[in-house]
Design a protein around this motif. Structure first.
Motif, mmCIF file in Angstrom:
data_model
loop_
_atom_site.group_PDB
_atom_site.id
_atom_site.type_symbol
_atom_site.label_atom_id
_atom_site.label_comp_id
_atom_site.label_asym_id
_atom_site.label_seq_id
_atom_site.Cartn_x
_atom_site.Cartn_y
_atom_site.Cartn_z
ATOM 1 N N UNK A 1 49.675 45.419 34.653
ATOM 2 C CA UNK A 1 49.080 46.416 34.202
ATOM 3 C C UNK A 1 47.461 46.118 34.314
ATOM 4 N N UNK A 2 46.872 47.295 34.299
ATOM 5 C CA UNK A 2 45.456 47.128 34.607
ATOM 6 C C UNK A 2 44.837 46.359 33.445
ATOM 7 N N UNK A 3 45.310 46.735 32.315
ATOM 8 C CA UNK A 3 44.609 46.007 31.103
ATOM 9 C C UNK A 3 44.779 44.401 30.982
ATOM 10 N N UNK A 4 45.667 44.061 31.660
ATOM 11 C CA UNK A 4 46.078 42.610 31.688
ATOM 12 C C UNK A 4 45.091 41.746 32.850
ATOM 13 N N UNK A 5 44.770 42.548 33.661
ATOM 14 C CA UNK A 5 44.007 41.862 34.948
ATOM 15 C C UNK A 5 42.620 41.365 34.207
ATOM 16 N N UNK A 6 42.406 39.966 34.466
ATOM 17 C CA UNK A 6 41.051 39.517 34.261
ATOM 18 C C UNK A 6 39.841 39.851 35.237
ATOM 19 N N UNK A 7 40.396 39.412 36.564
ATOM 20 C CA UNK A 7 39.507 39.565 37.619
ATOM 21 C C UNK A 7 40.281 39.326 38.796
ATOM 22 N N UNK A 8 39.767 39.673 39.970
ATOM 23 C CA UNK A 8 40.376 39.565 41.348
ATOM 24 C C UNK A 8 39.496 38.632 42.250
ATOM 25 N N UNK A 9 40.154 37.863 42.952
ATOM 26 C CA UNK A 9 39.530 36.991 43.958
ATOM 27 C C UNK A 9 40.025 37.224 45.541
ATOM 28 N N UNK A 10 38.993 37.255 46.455
ATOM 29 C CA UNK A 10 39.432 37.643 47.610
ATOM 30 C C UNK A 10 39.671 35.981 48.391
ATOM 31 N N UNK A 11 40.616 35.979 49.202
ATOM 32 C CA UNK A 11 41.227 34.841 49.837
ATOM 33 C C UNK A 11 41.198 35.113 51.163
ATOM 34 N N UNK A 12 40.318 35.568 51.975
ATOM 35 C CA UNK A 12 40.463 36.042 53.426
ATOM 36 C C UNK A 12 41.197 37.399 53.389
ATOM 37 N N UNK A 13 42.649 37.186 53.792
ATOM 38 C CA UNK A 13 43.409 38.541 53.793
ATOM 39 C C UNK A 13 44.406 38.707 52.547
ATOM 40 N N UNK A 14 44.277 37.780 51.529
ATOM 41 C CA UNK A 14 44.874 37.839 50.386
ATOM 42 C C UNK A 14 43.972 37.955 49.422
ATOM 43 N N UNK A 15 44.511 38.354 48.163
ATOM 44 C CA UNK A 15 44.022 38.730 46.958
ATOM 45 C C UNK A 15 44.681 37.957 45.791
ATOM 46 N N UNK A 16 43.979 37.019 45.043
ATOM 47 C CA UNK A 16 44.538 36.729 43.621
ATOM 48 C C UNK A 16 44.215 37.345 42.763
ATOM 49 N N UNK A 17 45.167 37.629 42.040
ATOM 50 C CA UNK A 17 44.911 38.727 40.739
ATOM 51 C C UNK A 17 45.084 37.717 39.606
ATOM 52 N N UNK A 18 43.964 37.360 38.735
ATOM 53 C CA UNK A 18 44.242 36.717 37.752
ATOM 54 C C UNK A 18 44.258 37.458 36.385
ATOM 55 N N UNK A 19 45.345 37.256 35.593
ATOM 56 C CA UNK A 19 45.739 37.619 34.425
ATOM 57 C C UNK A 19 45.486 36.333 33.384
ATOM 58 N N UNK A 20 45.813 36.775 32.031
ATOM 59 C CA UNK A 20 45.451 35.954 31.319
ATOM 60 C C UNK A 20 46.674 34.689 31.226
ATOM 61 N N UNK A 21 47.967 35.420 31.374
ATOM 62 C CA UNK A 21 49.093 34.520 31.530
ATOM 63 C C UNK A 21 49.383 33.860 32.899
#
Length: 236
Positions: A150-170
């Motif tokens: 859910x977009x509402x659960x995403x806090x921030x996203x972080x780039x790691x070269x060709x990957x994305x870390x999607x950080x939610x609260x959980x």
């Protein structure tokens, strides 16, 4: 949503033709035209770009060498008078390879390829809940399985070269994607604050001239993003 485009070409007539083609497609918007790759590099440092129409044979730096120099390039459509670079260009994962002079029919086909590349990369859906309130989410691929976030659960996203870390609260979800591509799939309440970070504005608790705070976490604001970040946060 407008697709923000730039043209990088040392031929004024070629730029004019692409601008004319773009003007016929409502979803596209030219935000800058550049006469060489170095000018294009300056634009990419200061603006968010979705798609580049890129010539190959240019003074100072070729389009291919320019594209290879970018760590997280936007989508690219090559526009050139030379056939011999086609194989090398596709190894760079470009959307299409257009030979000058470019007809509108061929140009339109390339734009369709661009939109299809977005659709195939990540499926974005909108569902309507029982109380008629829209709940938006995205599917992201993790180990060949598509996970709903859910977009509402995403806090921030972080780039790691060709990957994305999607950080939610959980939890943190890692998916193969480029941050410039992932940015295009997010709604308006997400803000690019750095080459490596996108933040959910609704989760921001404070900000300074140099960073954005999400609770106890501090995320840096990139120099080229400061003006837009501060403007957006002042007037969300």
């Amino acid at each position: 949503m407008k697709i923000k485009c730039i043209i990088i070409d040392d031929e004024p007539l070629a730029i004019a033709l692409i601008e004319a083609h773009v003007s016929k497609i409502p979803n596209l918007e030219i935000i800058a035209t550049c006469n060489n790759a170095l000018e294009g590099f300056e634009v990419l440092k200061s603006k968010s770009v979705d798609l580049i129409f890129l010539d190959i044979q240019m003074p100072l730096l070729t389009g291919i060498d320019f594209l290879k120099s970018l760590s997280h390039p936007p989508k690219v459509i090559f526009v050139t008078a030379y056939r011999e670079y086609a194989i090398e260009s596709y190894e760079l994962d470009v959307v299409d390879y257009l030979l000058k002079p470019i007809s509108f029919e061929r140009f339109f086909k390339a734009i369709n390829k661009y939109f299809k590349s977005l659709e195939s990369h990540t499926k974005l859906e909108t569902v309507v809940s029982e109380n008629n309130q829209k709940s938006e989410f995205i599917y992201v691929n993790v180990n060949k399985k598509n996970h709903k976030v859910l977009f509402s659960e995403i806090v921030y996203a972080e780039s790691l070269k060709d990957y994305i870390q999607i950080h939610t609260k959980e939890k943190t979800i890692v998916t193969k994607d480029k941050i410039s591509d992932f940015e295009q799939k997010l709604p308006k309440n997400f803000l690019r604050i750095h080459r490596s970070y996108i933040v959910n504005i609704d989760k921001v608790t404070a900000y300074t001239a140099h960073d954005v705070e999400v609770g106890a976490l501090e995320l840096p604001i990139g120099v080229s993003y400061k003006k837009d970040v501060h403007k957006t946060l002042r007037n969300p």
